[in-house]
Design a protein around this motif. Structure first.
Motif, mmCIF file in Angstrom:
data_model
loop_
_atom_site.group_PDB
_atom_site.id
_atom_site.type_symbol
_atom_site.label_atom_id
_atom_site.label_comp_id
_atom_site.label_asym_id
_atom_site.label_seq_id
_atom_site.Cartn_x
_atom_site.Cartn_y
_atom_site.Cartn_z
ATOM 1 N N GLU A 479 -4.296 -12.847 2.474
ATOM 2 C CA GLU A 479 -5.189 -11.903 1.788
ATOM 3 C C GLU A 479 -4.370 -10.741 1.248
ATOM 4 O O GLU A 479 -3.381 -10.323 1.864
ATOM 5 C CB GLU A 479 -6.263 -11.384 2.753
ATOM 6 N N THR A 480 -4.776 -10.224 0.107
ATOM 7 C CA THR A 480 -4.145 -9.025 -0.439
ATOM 8 C C THR A 480 -5.220 -8.033 -0.845
ATOM 9 O O THR A 480 -6.297 -8.433 -1.311
ATOM 10 C CB THR A 480 -3.246 -9.350 -1.646
ATOM 11 N N VAL A 481 -4.950 -6.739 -0.637
ATOM 12 C CA VAL A 481 -5.895 -5.694 -1.029
ATOM 13 C C VAL A 481 -5.148 -4.608 -1.783
ATOM 14 O O VAL A 481 -4.012 -4.261 -1.438
ATOM 15 C CB VAL A 481 -6.607 -5.081 0.204
ATOM 16 N N PRO A 482 -5.752 -4.053 -2.843
ATOM 17 C CA PRO A 482 -5.129 -2.928 -3.541
ATOM 18 C C PRO A 482 -5.265 -1.648 -2.735
ATOM 19 O O PRO A 482 -6.219 -1.487 -1.964
ATOM 20 C CB PRO A 482 -5.911 -2.853 -4.849
ATOM 21 N N LEU A 483 -4.312 -0.748 -2.906
ATOM 22 C CA LEU A 483 -4.355 0.558 -2.256
ATOM 23 C C LEU A 483 -4.644 1.632 -3.294
ATOM 24 O O LEU A 483 -4.303 1.494 -4.473
ATOM 25 C CB LEU A 483 -3.023 0.846 -1.555
ATOM 26 N N SER A 484 -5.242 2.712 -2.851
ATOM 27 C CA SER A 484 -5.565 3.818 -3.759
ATOM 28 C C SER A 484 -4.291 4.438 -4.307
ATOM 29 O O SER A 484 -3.309 4.627 -3.572
ATOM 30 C CB SER A 484 -6.385 4.879 -3.029
ATOM 31 N N ALA A 485 -4.302 4.761 -5.593
ATOM 32 C CA ALA A 485 -3.113 5.346 -6.218
ATOM 33 C C ALA A 485 -2.902 6.786 -5.760
ATOM 34 O O ALA A 485 -1.769 7.199 -5.517
ATOM 35 C CB ALA A 485 -3.241 5.291 -7.734
ATOM 36 N N VAL A 486 -3.947 7.575 -5.693
ATOM 37 C CA VAL A 486 -3.888 8.978 -5.260
ATOM 38 C C VAL A 486 -2.785 9.734 -6.006
ATOM 39 O O VAL A 486 -1.983 10.440 -5.416
ATOM 40 C CB VAL A 486 -3.674 9.089 -3.738
ATOM 41 N N GLY A 487 -2.726 9.537 -7.314
ATOM 42 C CA GLY A 487 -1.778 10.288 -8.122
ATOM 43 C C GLY A 487 -0.424 9.637 -8.302
ATOM 44 O O GLY A 487 0.388 10.118 -9.101
ATOM 45 N N ALA A 488 -0.120 8.556 -7.587
ATOM 46 C CA ALA A 488 1.159 7.869 -7.746
ATOM 47 C C ALA A 488 1.088 6.951 -8.961
ATOM 48 O O ALA A 488 0.135 6.181 -9.089
ATOM 49 C CB ALA A 488 1.507 7.077 -6.492
ATOM 50 N N PRO A 489 2.072 6.985 -9.857
ATOM 51 C CA PRO A 489 1.988 6.179 -11.087
ATOM 52 C C PRO A 489 1.975 4.684 -10.828
ATOM 53 O O PRO A 489 1.212 3.941 -11.439
ATOM 54 C CB PRO A 489 3.238 6.592 -11.871
ATOM 55 N N THR A 490 2.845 4.198 -9.925
ATOM 56 C CA THR A 490 2.955 2.769 -9.675
ATOM 57 C C THR A 490 1.926 2.338 -8.652
ATOM 58 O O THR A 490 1.738 2.990 -7.629
ATOM 59 C CB THR A 490 4.364 2.423 -9.166
ATOM 60 N N GLY A 491 1.269 1.224 -8.900
ATOM 61 C CA GLY A 491 0.265 0.719 -7.987
ATOM 62 C C GLY A 491 0.865 0.237 -6.676
ATOM 63 O O GLY A 491 2.070 0.029 -6.559
ATOM 64 N N ALA A 492 0.010 0.064 -5.684
ATOM 65 C CA ALA A 492 0.448 -0.397 -4.370
ATOM 66 C C ALA A 492 -0.597 -1.351 -3.814
ATOM 67 O O ALA A 492 -1.767 -1.330 -4.205
ATOM 68 C CB ALA A 492 0.657 0.778 -3.419
ATOM 69 N N GLN A 493 -0.175 -2.190 -2.877
ATOM 70 C CA GLN A 493 -1.063 -3.157 -2.267
ATOM 71 C C GLN A 493 -0.593 -3.446 -0.843
ATOM 72 O O GLN A 493 0.483 -3.020 -0.432
ATOM 73 C CB GLN A 493 -1.090 -4.444 -3.083
ATOM 74 N N ALA A 494 -1.415 -4.189 -0.108
ATOM 75 C CA ALA A 494 -1.026 -4.700 1.206
ATOM 76 C C ALA A 494 -1.320 -6.191 1.223
ATOM 77 O O ALA A 494 -2.436 -6.618 0.916
ATOM 78 C CB ALA A 494 -1.800 -3.988 2.317
ATOM 79 N N LEU A 495 -0.309 -6.983 1.543
ATOM 80 C CA LEU A 495 -0.405 -8.440 1.576
ATOM 81 C C LEU A 495 -0.357 -8.904 3.019
ATOM 82 O O LEU A 495 0.602 -8.621 3.738
ATOM 83 C CB LEU A 495 0.749 -9.062 0.786
ATOM 84 N N GLY A 496 -1.393 -9.611 3.453
ATOM 85 C CA GLY A 496 -1.440 -10.133 4.814
ATOM 86 C C GLY A 496 -1.255 -11.642 4.833
ATOM 87 O O GLY A 496 -1.888 -12.355 4.051
ATOM 88 N N VAL A 497 -0.393 -12.119 5.723
ATOM 89 C CA VAL A 497 -0.140 -13.548 5.889
ATOM 90 C C VAL A 497 -0.112 -13.838 7.390
ATOM 91 O O VAL A 497 0.637 -13.189 8.128
ATOM 92 C CB VAL A 497 1.194 -13.971 5.246
ATOM 93 N N VAL A 498 -0.904 -14.782 7.846
ATOM 94 C CA VAL A 498 -0.893 -15.184 9.254
ATOM 95 C C VAL A 498 0.045 -16.372 9.418
ATOM 96 O O VAL A 498 -0.121 -17.399 8.754
ATOM 97 C CB VAL A 498 -2.301 -15.559 9.741
ATOM 98 N N VAL A 499 1.063 -16.220 10.281
ATOM 99 C CA VAL A 499 2.013 -17.305 10.542
ATOM 100 C C VAL A 499 1.823 -17.800 11.969
ATOM 101 O O VAL A 499 1.432 -17.047 12.866
ATOM 102 C CB VAL A 499 3.472 -16.847 10.322
#
Length: 617
Positions: A479-499
């Protein structure tokens, strides 16, 4: 005998465009990593420096129109060929930047003089763009300048000799441009087409990412041969569009609409597959329409049109990618560039026959479109259980789009450094999978192939820039979710992988925090912690990546309050940035239900960050 077979300007244009595209794949990232030092130089200064090399060739046009344009073109071709060959050996620092810049100036001089001399740009340029795309696919998107193989030099030498031989043959034959073959529209289209082809329409990396998203919602490893066949289909469609007969106004309007639609939807992961298929043929039709664009124009007008089109390329490239430093909307850029070929489609005449391509040559070209990319096929590795007795080996690495501090692209060196830690899981930040600005490489696929690992990708800035997880362990939820930019130009995300490791499920979270200006990234920290807790669902969990925070920061305390401990606390100092002389730690592994052991910092300087490795128990 057909025009295509007798006029030496067609292979000359194709060979020159191939070399120019290859040179741009070195010059563009050199601007960012060497002159720009990866955003430490003001974006305005960087853009001005880049634009200068595209403006100087305007002065070439009147000189070529007054003198012998064919000889000026030969001089430009010789400079382009010499610099392109030199870049096989000139790697890193100011020498790389200025050899590439001089080669670019020579290449634009060749293009301007070729336009002044007149010729079939609507035939030769598409062939060159198609050849560049096929070659890049066969090389798995690692340009010949960065190949550490003996055969790279002979290939580039042969390409240079083909260009020079064709230019010299043209000078001896002194062919005149056929009526209607030297339209200003065709020459202007070179720059916009080069940008759109590199961004999505003929990009091998986009083909791979498009297939990945089509087969897996978070872009798991692409099935073998499918991306290559998709790229072959795109190139074949592009060439067919560039040479087929225009049948009427409805077809031209439809092609223009499809091209604009492709420029919009390629920005979204789910739209990449469709954008590639729509954009390739429509872009080819624009070249066909440009060939139908009325009577020949004055020599100088064609030359100015060619240079102006390349200025559009430069301005649009800077405008799109600088947005990730300056923080303004950039989705409009590819659409604005696509307006030019769409307008050419709408205003051109119809009913122009295709260029005289013999049947056998057409069949041979079609075969090459599908066979050449297959040289870059990689095999998806098998799933392995890992060795629970030694613990789970983890590597976390911000790869900086694959470029070292000296501006060189050395994925093989990075792969060897990662492989030396024998990891079960690799977490990567700043993964570039197709950005034209960085050469159009697919960093993730290149590294995964070198390491023999499967991969999963989470887009952050746009559909092809983000973070990744590589592993051959069994994988469950992703699963991946976007993170809030909060003024930062480049976007961010969190990628989850269950191994699955040692009979237990472990949740891996790969992320790259983008702090807001002059403030703690507490909003993103809270979002990452909440996602990791929900995604982990009671499993042992770790968060890894370039977090852009240091031990003792309020953000680290916020992670601790959420239940994620600093895995490196007992091993400090663990300095990771900058890679050549690390002075601070901004790359971390945060754990819940796990502990870190055997922490080490890598010494390879293939990024601006140092690699970190640890064993999780």
């Amino acid at each position: 005998m057909s025009f295509a077979r007798t006029d030496p300007r067609i292979p000359a244009l194709a060979a020159g465009i191939l070399l120019l595209v290859d040179l741009l794949r070195v010059w563009l990232p050199s601007i960012i990593t060497i002159f720009g030092q990866a955003a430490s130089t003001p974006a305005e200064l960087m853009g001005a420096f880049a634009l200068l090399w595209f403006l100087v060739p305007f002065a070439v046009v009147p000189l070529a129109a007054r003198w012998d344009a064919a000889k000026v073109a030969i001089a430009g071709a010789a400079g382009l060929a010499a610099c392109r060959f030199a870049l096989l050996f000139v790697h890193g620092g100011q020498p790389q930047l200025y050899v590439a810049s001089i080669g670019l100036l020579a290449g634009l001089t060749w293009l301007a003089a070729s336009a002044v001399r007149g010729g079939p740009a609507a035939v030769g340029v598409p062939v060159g763009l198609a050849a560049a795309a096929l070659q890049h696919a066969a090389l798995r998107t690692v340009d010949l300048s960065w190949q550490s193989r003996w055969w790279a030099a002979p290939i580039v030498a042969l390409e240079c000799l083909v260009l020079l031989w064709c230019q010299q043959r043209f000078l001896r034959c002194q062919h005149r441009a056929a009526p209607g073959r030297s339209s200003a529209a065709a020459w202007f289209l070179v720059g916009p087409a080069m940008l759109l082809a590199g961004m999505f329409a003929l990009s091998p990396a986009i083909a791979t990412v498009a297939v990945s998203f089509r087969f897996d919602p978070v872009a798991g490893s692409a099935p073998p041969a499918v991306p290559e066949l998709l790229l072959g289909l795109a190139v074949a469609g592009f060439l067919a569009g560039a040479t087929g007969r225009l049948r009427g106004r409805f077809e031209r309007v439809l092609a223009g609409v499809l091209l604009l639609a492709a420029a919009v939807i390629w920005l979204f992961p789910d739209g990449l597959f469709v954008a590639l298929l729509l954009g390739c043929g429509a872009l080819g039709r624009a070249f066909r329409a440009a060939a139908a664009d009325g009577a020949p124009v004055r020599a100088a007008a064609a030359g100015y049109a060619a240079v102006a089109g390349m200025v559009v390329f430069a301005v649009a490239a800077v405008a799109y990618y600088a947005a990730y430093d300056l923080g303004y909307p950039n989705q409009w850029v590819p659409v604005a560039v696509a307006v030019a070929p769409a307008w050419i489609l709408l205003r051109s005449g119809a009913g122009v026959p295709a260029a005289g391509v013999p049947r056998r040559a057409g069949l041979a070209a079609l075969a090459l479109c599908f066979l050449v990319p297959l040289l870059g096929v990689t095999v998806t590795p098998a799933v392995t259980p890992g060795d629970p007795d030694r613990g789970l080996r983890l590597v976390a690495y911000n790869i900086r789009m694959g470029f070292g501090l000296d501006g060189t692209y050395r994925p093989a060196v990075a792969a060897r450094a990662i492989a030396a830690s024998d990891p079960d899981v690799v977490v990567l930040s700043e993964v570039d999978r197709a950005w034209l600005l960085n050469g159009g490489h697919d960093d993730l696929r290149v590294l995964a192939a070198a390491l023999g690992m499967r991969y999963w990708f989470g887009p952050a800035a746009d559909a092809v820039w983000g973070d990744a997880v590589l592993t051959n362990l069994p994988v469950g939820a992703v699963e991946t979710v976007p993170l809030s930019a909060v003024g930062a130009p480049t976007g961010a995300q969190a990628l989850g992988v269950v191994v699955r490791f040692g009979g237990r499920d472990i949740a891996v979270v790969s992320t790259h925090i983008q702090p807001p200006p002059d403030a703690e990234p507490l909003v993103q920290v809270a979002e990452i912690a909440a996602f990791a807790t929900r995604f982990g669902a009671g499993r042992p969990t770790f968060i890894a990546g370039d977090l852009n925070i240091e031990p003792g920061d309020a953000s680290m305390r916020a992670f601790a309050d959420a239940g994620y401990a600093d895995g490196f606390a007992a091993f400090r100092p663990v300095r990771t940035f900058p890679a050549d002389v690390p002075v601070k730690q901004i790359d971390h592994v945060l754990v819940r239900g796990l502990t870190c052991a055997d922490v080490s910092v890598g010494r390879a300087v293939t990024s601006d960050h140092a690699m970190v490795a640890t064993t999780l128990r």
